[in-house]
Motif scaffolding. Structure first.
Motif, short mmCIF file in Angstrom:
data_model
loop_
_atom_site.label_atom_id
_atom_site.label_comp_id
_atom_site.label_asym_id
_atom_site.label_seq_id
_atom_site.Cartn_x
_atom_site.Cartn_y
_atom_site.Cartn_z
N HIS A 184 0.83 -1.21 0.00
CA HIS A 184 0.00 0.00 0.00
C HIS A 184 0.87 1.26 0.00
O HIS A 184 0.61 2.20 -0.75
CB HIS A 184 -0.91 -0.02 1.23
CG HIS A 184 -1.70 1.24 1.43
ND1 HIS A 184 -3.01 1.38 1.04
CD2 HIS A 184 -1.34 2.44 1.98
CE1 HIS A 184 -3.43 2.60 1.34
NE2 HIS A 184 -2.44 3.26 1.92
N GLU A 185 1.90 1.27 0.84
CA GLU A 185 2.79 2.44 0.87
C GLU A 185 3.55 2.59 -0.45
O GLU A 185 3.77 3.71 -0.92
CB GLU A 185 3.76 2.35 2.05
CG GLU A 185 3.09 2.33 3.41
CD GLU A 185 2.14 3.51 3.65
OE1 GLU A 185 2.35 4.58 3.05
OE2 GLU A 185 1.19 3.35 4.42
N SER A 215 -8.85 12.57 -0.51
CA SER A 215 -7.96 11.73 0.29
C SER A 215 -8.42 10.27 0.25
O SER A 215 -7.61 9.35 0.10
CB SER A 215 -7.95 12.24 1.73
OG SER A 215 -7.23 11.36 2.58
N VAL A 216 -9.73 10.06 0.38
CA VAL A 216 -10.27 8.70 0.31
C VAL A 216 -9.91 8.05 -1.02
O VAL A 216 -9.46 6.89 -1.07
CB VAL A 216 -11.79 8.72 0.51
CG1 VAL A 216 -12.41 7.37 0.14
CG2 VAL A 216 -12.14 9.06 1.96
N ARG A 217 -10.07 8.78 -2.09
CA ARG A 217 -9.78 8.21 -3.41
C ARG A 217 -8.29 7.88 -3.56
O ARG A 217 -7.93 6.88 -4.20
CB ARG A 217 -10.25 9.17 -4.51
CG ARG A 217 -11.77 9.28 -4.59
CD ARG A 217 -12.25 10.26 -5.64
NE ARG A 217 -13.70 10.40 -5.61
CZ ARG A 217 -14.55 9.61 -6.26
NH1 ARG A 217 -14.08 8.63 -7.02
NH2 ARG A 217 -15.85 9.81 -6.17
N MET A 218 -7.44 8.69 -2.97
CA MET A 218 -6.01 8.39 -2.98
C MET A 218 -5.72 7.09 -2.25
O MET A 218 -4.99 6.22 -2.73
CB MET A 218 -5.23 9.53 -2.30
CG MET A 218 -5.06 10.77 -3.14
SD MET A 218 -3.75 10.60 -4.37
CE MET A 218 -2.31 10.60 -3.31
N GLU A 219 -6.29 6.95 -1.06
CA GLU A 219 -6.03 5.76 -0.26
C GLU A 219 -6.57 4.50 -0.92
O GLU A 219 -5.93 3.44 -0.90
CB GLU A 219 -6.62 5.93 1.14
CG GLU A 219 -5.99 7.05 1.95
CD GLU A 219 -4.52 6.85 2.21
OE1 GLU A 219 -4.08 5.69 2.30
OE2 GLU A 219 -3.80 7.85 2.33
N LEU A 220 -7.76 4.60 -1.51
CA LEU A 220 -8.34 3.44 -2.17
C LEU A 220 -7.54 3.04 -3.39
O LEU A 220 -7.39 1.85 -3.70
CB LEU A 220 -9.80 3.72 -2.55
CG LEU A 220 -10.76 3.96 -1.38
CD1 LEU A 220 -12.17 4.26 -1.90
CD2 LEU A 220 -10.78 2.78 -0.42
N GLN A 221 -6.98 4.02 -4.09
CA GLN A 221 -6.13 3.69 -5.23
C GLN A 221 -4.87 2.96 -4.77
O GLN A 221 -4.42 2.00 -5.40
CB GLN A 221 -5.75 4.93 -6.01
CG GLN A 221 -4.96 4.63 -7.29
CD GLN A 221 -4.67 5.87 -8.10
OE1 GLN A 221 -3.95 6.76 -7.65
NE2 GLN A 221 -5.24 5.94 -9.30
N ALA A 222 -4.29 3.40 -3.65
CA ALA A 222 -3.11 2.72 -3.13
C ALA A 222 -3.46 1.29 -2.71
O ALA A 222 -2.65 0.36 -2.88
CB ALA A 222 -2.53 3.49 -1.95
#
Length: 305
Positions: A187-188, A219-226
């Motif tokens: 994820h990172e 921010s949510v979309r960034m995290e879900l993409q990761a």
């Protein structure tokens, strides 16, 4: 997950241990990262375990320059007085415990995977550095205690990891297993992909133009993409998966969902304050990556999440 075929990555550093203040932000020296978002999300003082879980990936936003005011680093911060190094080992020499060796092998597998994916479009993949630390670490994004959990800092193009986090993940939040640990690292690395492809910078600019609610959604979309990118990595390494591995990853994704964490911490859920996605969303996008193996399927910015 069997990764014995992989030699530990050479892109590794041991930053040693820190004797600076730990457990939360804003206490002690003036160099601590300010995470005003966390009290907003949970409405109460939190222990290190809650902070650590919540911060998987979230800390990426201080590395993006505090876009949208969600997480605001102090500029030019220094480590608190008493912070030491004590490290210095690099490469395989830094992979000197079982947990670290496994992490180094996960990084090596992500390097091979993303090198091939980038090569498919004629591009070169610039691998990140994995930085081990204990207690706290100073990066190009400032000083952070181990309470923030694993994080990525684009100023260093590096992932920062205190492997004691894995005990927290297993014992406090019930997300045990080597694949759960691998998912955290992958994820990172997904945030690294967002940095080198320019996604992080585009989102940071957009966050600076919108309000808090819209910034949280970005921010949510960034995290879900990761999360999805982590699934892509796992798909491309199916031959190394063992029975139960995917379930381990999905349990970890569930454990770090905003709704799960908020419900545990304050007994209620505030969707507008989500910055990482619900448990169902995180599982969904990890699964999309797992099923497709295609980074193009991870476009969380143009699809319903």
């Amino acid at each position: 997950m069997r990764l014995d075929d992989f030699d530990p990555s050479d892109n590794v550093r041991d930053l040693g241990s820190s004797s600076g203040p730990g457990g939360g932000f804003g206490g002690g020296g003036g160099g601590n990262i300010l995470l005003g978002l966390l009290p907003l999300l949970l409405g109460r003082k939190m222990g290190c375990g809650t902070l650590a879980i919540l911060a998987i990936g979230a800390v990426l936003f201080f590395s993006m320059g505090g876009g949208g005011g969600l997480i605001a680093p102090q500029s030019g911060v220094q480590a608190p007085a008493g912070t030491g190094t004590g490290g210095g080992a690099t490469g395989a020499a830094a992979c000197n415990t079982p947990e670290r060796r496994f992490s180094c092998q996960v990084l090596a597998s992500t390097e091979q995977t993303w090198e091939r994916i980038f090569a498919e479009s004629g591009q070169r993949y610039p691998a990140p550095t994995l930085n081990f630390y204990q207690g706290g670490a100073t990066s190009g994004c400032g000083f952070a205690s181990s309470a923030v959990g694993p994080y990525y800092c684009p100023a260093d193009q590096g992932v920062f990891l205190d492997t004691s986090f894995f005990d927290e993940l297993a014992n406090r939040f019930g997300a045990a297993g080597d694949f759960a640990q691998a998912y955290v690292i992958a994820h990172e690395v997904g945030h690294h992909i967002q940095t080198v492809t320019g996604t992080s910078e585009r989102v940071r600019r957009e966050q600076s133009r919108v309000g808090e609610r819209e910034g949280n959604q970005l921010s949510v979309r960034m995290e879900l993409q990761a999360d999805c990118y982590a699934g892509v990595w796992a798909n491309r390494n199916k031959q190394y998966l063992e029975a139960g591995d995917i379930e381990e990853g999905l349990r970890a994704a569930e454990a770090i969902g905003d709704d799960t964490l908020q419900r545990q911490a304050q007994g209620r859920v505030v969707p507008d304050s989500f910055t990482h996605g619900s448990s169902a969303q995180r599982q969904k996008w990890l699964r999309i990556g797992l099923d497709s193996g295609n980074p193009a399927a991870c476009d969380t910015f143009s699809q319903p999440i």
